[in-house]
Design a protein around this motif. Structure first.
Motif, PDB file in Angstrom:
ATOM      1  N   ALA A  45      35.494  44.459  42.831  1.00 63.45           N
ATOM      2  CA  ALA A  45      36.804  45.128  42.715  1.00 63.45           C
ATOM      3  C   ALA A  45      37.142  45.282  41.244  1.00 63.45           C
ATOM      4  O   ALA A  45      36.970  44.347  40.454  1.00 63.45           O
ATOM      5  CB  ALA A  45      37.884  44.295  43.398  1.00 63.45           C
ATOM      6  N   MET A  47      40.169  46.204  38.560  1.00 60.13           N
ATOM      7  CA  MET A  47      41.615  46.373  38.368  1.00 60.13           C
ATOM      8  C   MET A  47      41.843  46.751  36.912  1.00 60.13           C
ATOM      9  O   MET A  47      41.700  45.908  36.030  1.00 60.13           O
ATOM     10  CB  MET A  47      42.347  45.065  38.682  1.00 60.13           C
ATOM     11  N   GLY A  72      38.628  50.003  43.521  1.00 54.01           N
ATOM     12  CA  GLY A  72      39.599  49.507  42.555  1.00 54.01           C
ATOM     13  C   GLY A  72      40.560  50.580  42.128  1.00 54.01           C
ATOM     14  O   GLY A  72      40.598  51.658  42.710  1.00 54.01           O
ATOM     15  N   THR A  79      49.597  51.293  43.316  1.00 54.13           N
ATOM     16  CA  THR A  79      49.416  50.033  44.037  1.00 54.13           C
ATOM     17  C   THR A  79      50.754  49.315  44.210  1.00 54.13           C
ATOM     18  O   THR A  79      51.763  49.731  43.652  1.00 54.13           O
ATOM     19  CB  THR A  79      48.490  49.078  43.240  1.00 54.13           C
ATOM     20  N   THR A  90      48.800  39.812  43.862  1.00 52.42           N
ATOM     21  CA  THR A  90      47.822  40.902  43.782  1.00 52.42           C
ATOM     22  C   THR A  90      46.412  40.315  43.624  1.00 52.42           C
ATOM     23  O   THR A  90      45.467  40.754  44.289  1.00 52.42           O
ATOM     24  CB  THR A  90      48.139  41.829  42.585  1.00 52.42           C
ATOM     25  N   VAL A  94      43.393  40.997  46.306  1.00 56.15           N
ATOM     26  CA  VAL A  94      42.155  41.695  45.928  1.00 56.15           C
ATOM     27  C   VAL A  94      40.954  40.759  46.143  1.00 56.15           C
ATOM     28  O   VAL A  94      39.901  41.170  46.626  1.00 56.15           O
ATOM     29  CB  VAL A  94      42.234  42.227  44.476  1.00 56.15           C
ATOM     30  N   ILE A 101      36.011  40.021  40.972  1.00 56.17           N
ATOM     31  CA  ILE A 101      37.064  40.918  40.456  1.00 56.17           C
ATOM     32  C   ILE A 101      36.901  41.073  38.951  1.00 56.17           C
ATOM     33  O   ILE A 101      36.667  40.090  38.234  1.00 56.17           O
ATOM     34  CB  ILE A 101      38.479  40.356  40.714  1.00 56.17           C
ATOM     35  N   SER A 118      42.507  33.359  42.515  1.00 55.40           N
ATOM     36  CA  SER A 118      41.486  34.095  43.250  1.00 55.40           C
ATOM     37  C   SER A 118      40.395  33.162  43.782  1.00 55.40           C
ATOM     38  O   SER A 118      39.965  32.237  43.090  1.00 55.40           O
ATOM     39  CB  SER A 118      40.863  35.130  42.297  1.00 55.40           C
TER      40      SER A 118
END
Ligand code: NCD
Length: 354
Positions: A45, A47, A72, A79, A90, A94, A101, A118
């Motif tokens: 992903a 960002m 992404g 978003t 967030t 994700v 990420i 995360s």
């Protein structure tokens, strides 16, 4: 070799980890076809809260060349961030959908903050004027490939050393290699920040600070040019005064060592005259391509790491607030500060003194 789970700054890197990563990178360069299915089913992903060409495309290209996929955003307006969702939520969300990420943000400390929330690895693709570790991986790969190794070199870092996140990460990484000394070439207003100089002293790295570009060039084995970072200046008058302060021309290269390498993370904005491009010492376009291969080696490792709850905060918590206006804690005030014993208290996200 100690496994690392997030690449937030170069302080996370150990020499044995680099050696293994680089040797994998060399194998990828030689046998790219052996890797085309190595990340099948894995998802990266991305960002991007700030513009990017090379970093974004080289990572996307890297994951596709490994047989994985990517999703992404490059504009957070599309978003829930624009609905006021916290960054912590967030990052959690994700991380629920991806295997790794990759984040770029204008706020310093963003990747460090994401790593607290995360379940999957976080890669810092540049957090404001703070760090840019994967650019450093590209830089190290370029030096290793073009010189046959890293060590016993005098490196000139030139331009915007204050806001240039690539040079901050480069200096931190070079602490792992023997005999690397620095010429820090910048106008006084754009000197290397104190937290980086403090780190250099702790690591026993030799450096001199100078404003003189012309006198430094003949001394160097590596000349690392950087762009004056318009987007990080508070005053446009100051930006206009300082842009164009150092311009590398063919003429200036006459006094350089015949095997000096010229690096630049790119994009350039006038600081390297295009006539320099044909000089064999100019390796900045190769550097961009090496960046893709070393990112493939990094993804090969990170995309296969098992999901894991984030590590708890280390150190004693403190009520002290970071005063850096560009720090992630300004917009995400729930982020906790901790201090480790010894030395001045620094923000655990952006490294500025508390
Ligand atoms: C650098 C960055 O974004 O910090 N570019 C890059 O990632 N290749 C340097 C810059 O923008 O000047």
């Amino acid at each position: 070799m100690e496994q690392i789970r997030n690449l937030v700054g170069m302080g996370d890197m150990q020499k044995s980890w680099w050696d293994a990563l680089y040797s994998r990178c060399c194998d990828i360069i030689e046998h790219p076809d052996d890797y085309i299915d190595s990340c099948r089913g894995k998802i990266l992903a991305t960002m991007f809260f700030e513009p990017s060409t090379r970093t974004s495309f080289s990572f996307q290209s890297a994951v596709l060349r490994l047989g994985g996929s990517t999703f992404g955003f490059s504009d957070p307006l599309g978003t829930s961030v624009s609905k006021g969702e916290t960054f912590a939520d967030t990052a959690r969300i994700v991380g629920a959908y991806a295997d790794t990420i990759f984040i770029r943000s204008p706020l310093e400390g963003t990747a460090a903050a994401a790593a607290l929330y995360s379940d999957v690895p976080i890669i810092n693709a540049g957090d404001g004027g703070h760090f840019h570790p994967t650019q450093t991986l590209a830089d190290l790969t370029t030096i290793a490939q073009e010189r046959g190794g890293i060590g016993d070199i005098r490196v000139g870092l030139c331009g915007d050393l204050k806001y240039g996140r690539t040079v901050h990460s480069m200096v931190e990484a070079m602490a792992l290699f023997p005999g690397v000394s620095f010429y820090l070439i910048s106008p006084r207003e754009l000197r290397m920040p104190d937290y980086v100089l403090a780190q250099m002293r702790t690591h026993g790295q030799e450096f001199i600070e100078t404003e003189s570009f012309v006198e430094s060039i003949p001394e160097l084995d590596i000349l690392y040019m950087t762009r004056i970072q318009r987007e990080r200046f508070h005053s446009s008058a100051e930006y206009r005064r300082l842009k164009g302060v150092y311009i590398l021309t063919k003429d200036l290269l006459k006094d350089a060592k015949p095997d000096m390498l010229i690096l630049h993370p790119l994009p350039r904005y006038g600081e390297i005259d295009p006539e320099v491009d044909s000089d064999p010492r100019a390796v900045y376009f190769e550097q961009a391509r090496y960046g893709m291969f070393i990112r493939m080696a990094l993804l090969l490792e990170f995309l296969h790491l098992p999901r894991m709850a984030p590590a708890p905060l280390m150190g004693d918590s403190t009520e002290a607030k970071c005063q850096n206006p560009a720090c992630i804690t300004q917009t995400e005030p729930y982020l906790k500060q901790t201090v480790s014993p010894g030395g001045p208290a620094r923000c655990r996200y952006c490294d500025k003194e508390l």
